[in-house]
Design an enzyme around this catalytic site. Structure first.
Site, mmCIF file in Angstrom:
data_model
loop_
_atom_site.group_PDB
_atom_site.id
_atom_site.type_symbol
_atom_site.label_atom_id
_atom_site.label_comp_id
_atom_site.label_asym_id
_atom_site.label_seq_id
_atom_site.Cartn_x
_atom_site.Cartn_y
_atom_site.Cartn_z
ATOM 1 N N ARG A 79 -4.728 -1.440 5.521
ATOM 2 C CA ARG A 79 -5.330 -0.289 4.823
ATOM 3 C C ARG A 79 -6.537 -0.695 3.985
ATOM 4 O O ARG A 79 -6.521 -1.712 3.320
ATOM 5 C CB ARG A 79 -4.295 0.377 3.916
ATOM 6 C CG ARG A 79 -4.919 1.490 3.063
ATOM 7 C CD ARG A 79 -3.932 2.487 2.616
ATOM 8 N NE ARG A 79 -3.182 2.055 1.443
ATOM 9 C CZ ARG A 79 -2.324 2.857 0.803
ATOM 10 N NH1 ARG A 79 -2.118 4.087 1.240
ATOM 11 N NH2 ARG A 79 -1.668 2.418 -0.230
ATOM 12 N N ARG B 82 6.493 12.796 -8.030
ATOM 13 C CA ARG B 82 7.098 11.598 -7.451
ATOM 14 C C ARG B 82 8.557 11.454 -7.829
ATOM 15 O O ARG B 82 9.232 10.547 -7.356
ATOM 16 C CB ARG B 82 6.349 10.355 -7.913
ATOM 17 C CG ARG B 82 5.352 9.838 -6.898
ATOM 18 C CD ARG B 82 4.697 8.620 -7.508
ATOM 19 N NE ARG B 82 4.092 7.729 -6.556
ATOM 20 C CZ ARG B 82 2.884 7.870 -6.045
ATOM 21 N NH1 ARG B 82 2.183 8.916 -6.317
ATOM 22 N NH2 ARG B 82 2.398 6.942 -5.238
ATOM 23 N N ARG C 136 6.391 -1.802 -5.162
ATOM 24 C CA ARG C 136 6.172 -0.368 -4.955
ATOM 25 C C ARG C 136 7.228 0.211 -4.018
ATOM 26 O O ARG C 136 7.729 1.301 -4.237
ATOM 27 C CB ARG C 136 4.781 -0.121 -4.375
ATOM 28 C CG ARG C 136 3.684 -0.293 -5.409
ATOM 29 C CD ARG C 136 2.338 -0.442 -4.753
ATOM 30 N NE ARG C 136 1.859 0.770 -4.129
ATOM 31 C CZ ARG C 136 0.988 0.783 -3.124
ATOM 32 N NH1 ARG C 136 0.520 -0.334 -2.627
ATOM 33 N NH2 ARG C 136 0.593 1.923 -2.612
ATOM 34 N N ARG D 39 -7.296 -2.157 -1.842
ATOM 35 C CA ARG D 39 -6.720 -1.839 -3.144
ATOM 36 C C ARG D 39 -5.957 -3.033 -3.703
ATOM 37 O O ARG D 39 -5.240 -3.699 -2.968
ATOM 38 C CB ARG D 39 -5.762 -0.646 -3.009
ATOM 39 C CG ARG D 39 -6.462 0.678 -3.054
ATOM 40 C CD ARG D 39 -5.557 1.805 -2.679
ATOM 41 N NE ARG D 39 -4.257 1.807 -3.364
ATOM 42 C CZ ARG D 39 -3.361 2.773 -3.256
ATOM 43 N NH1 ARG D 39 -3.617 3.822 -2.494
ATOM 44 N NH2 ARG D 39 -2.217 2.708 -3.896
ATOM 45 N N LYS E 298 0.217 10.077 3.715
ATOM 46 C CA LYS E 298 0.038 11.366 3.033
ATOM 47 C C LYS E 298 -1.417 11.589 2.627
ATOM 48 O O LYS E 298 -1.925 12.693 2.752
ATOM 49 C CB LYS E 298 0.887 11.546 1.767
ATOM 50 C CG LYS E 298 1.843 10.478 1.361
ATOM 51 C CD LYS E 298 2.521 10.833 0.068
ATOM 52 C CE LYS E 298 2.258 9.822 -1.039
ATOM 53 N NZ LYS E 298 2.461 8.420 -0.642
#
Ligand code: ADP
Ligand code: ZN
Length: 209
Positions: free
Chosen positions: A122, A88, A163, A152, A13
């Site tokens: 990522r 969310r 998550r 991250r 996204k």
């Protein structure tokens, strides 16, 4: 165009949001990115948010809602915006509803197997704050701006698991937007360009309505 992007972590996204923002010249509002900036600058908000983010939990509702309300009130949002990472859950969607109407709630979906694969490669750019991937980087730097990249903290395997468990897109939020007639869903493709061409065909449909 007032647009919401939703989808599981790592579905792309943020990347798609960045591409839409550039082409349509509307701001991309990423709640995750706002938190990361606050954490980096060691603000009060950042200190509170860090605790939750590092565990893979959602940041408390009141904080996020206030932050988005303040951001949407700024003049650059007058002609539209892309919300990336907000709402969310149903309660956040109901809060947003009090502020503005949405033209499209687009879900970008991806299987759990591919999510894990993607999150391990990522990276984030320190300069343009966009997500990138070890597959896209050029000479170890961001392929878009040449900035240094970092991994991250919440992309570590232990946190990713939490998550994925706690941050699946809730069905009641999907139903909320379905009932409004603004929901659409696509599968994330193997490349960001392929995904973007599907995203664009949906944006064109909405713009022609
Ligand atoms: P991703 O794109 O990988 O899902 P984000 O950058 O959107 O991650 O968000 C990172 C973290 O920031 C989330 O795991 C969560 O802790 C927090 N966060 C971001 N947006 C929200 C939100 N709308 N409500 C609560 N917490 C949020
Ligand atoms: Zn960059």
């Amino acid at each position: 165009m007032k647009l919401i992007l939703m989808g599981p972590v790592g579905s792309g996204k943020g990347t798609q949001g960045g591409m839409i923002a550039t082409e349509y010249n509307i701001p991309q509002i990423s709640t995750g990115e706002i938190f990361r900036t606050n954490i980096k600058n060691n603000t009060e908000l950042g200190k509170i948010a860090k605790e939750y983010i590092d565990r893979g939990d959602l940041v408390p509702e009141e904080l996020v809602n206030k932050l988005v309300a303040d951001r949407l009130a700024q003049s650059d949002c007058a002609n539209g915006f892309i919300l990336d990472g907000y709402p969310r859950n149903l309660s956040q969607a109901q809060e947003l509803e009090k502020l503005t109407d949405i033209d499209l709630a687009l879900m970008i979906d991806l299987s759990e197997e591919k999510i894990i694969e993607r999150l391990s490669s990522r990276r984030m750019c320190t300069k343009c704050a966009q997500p990138t991937s070890t597959d896209w980087m050029v000479d170890g730097k961001c392929e878009k701006c040449g900035g240094e990249v970092y991994t991250r903290d919440d992309d570590k395997p232990e946190v990713i698991k939490n998550r994925l468990q706690k941050q699946a897109v809730p069905q009641d939020m999907i139903d909320f937007y379905k009932n409004k007639g603004v929901f659409n869903k696509i599968e994330s493709r193997d490349t960001k360009e392929e995904t973007y061409s599907v995203v664009k065909s949906i944006l064109n449909q909405v713009n022609n309505d």
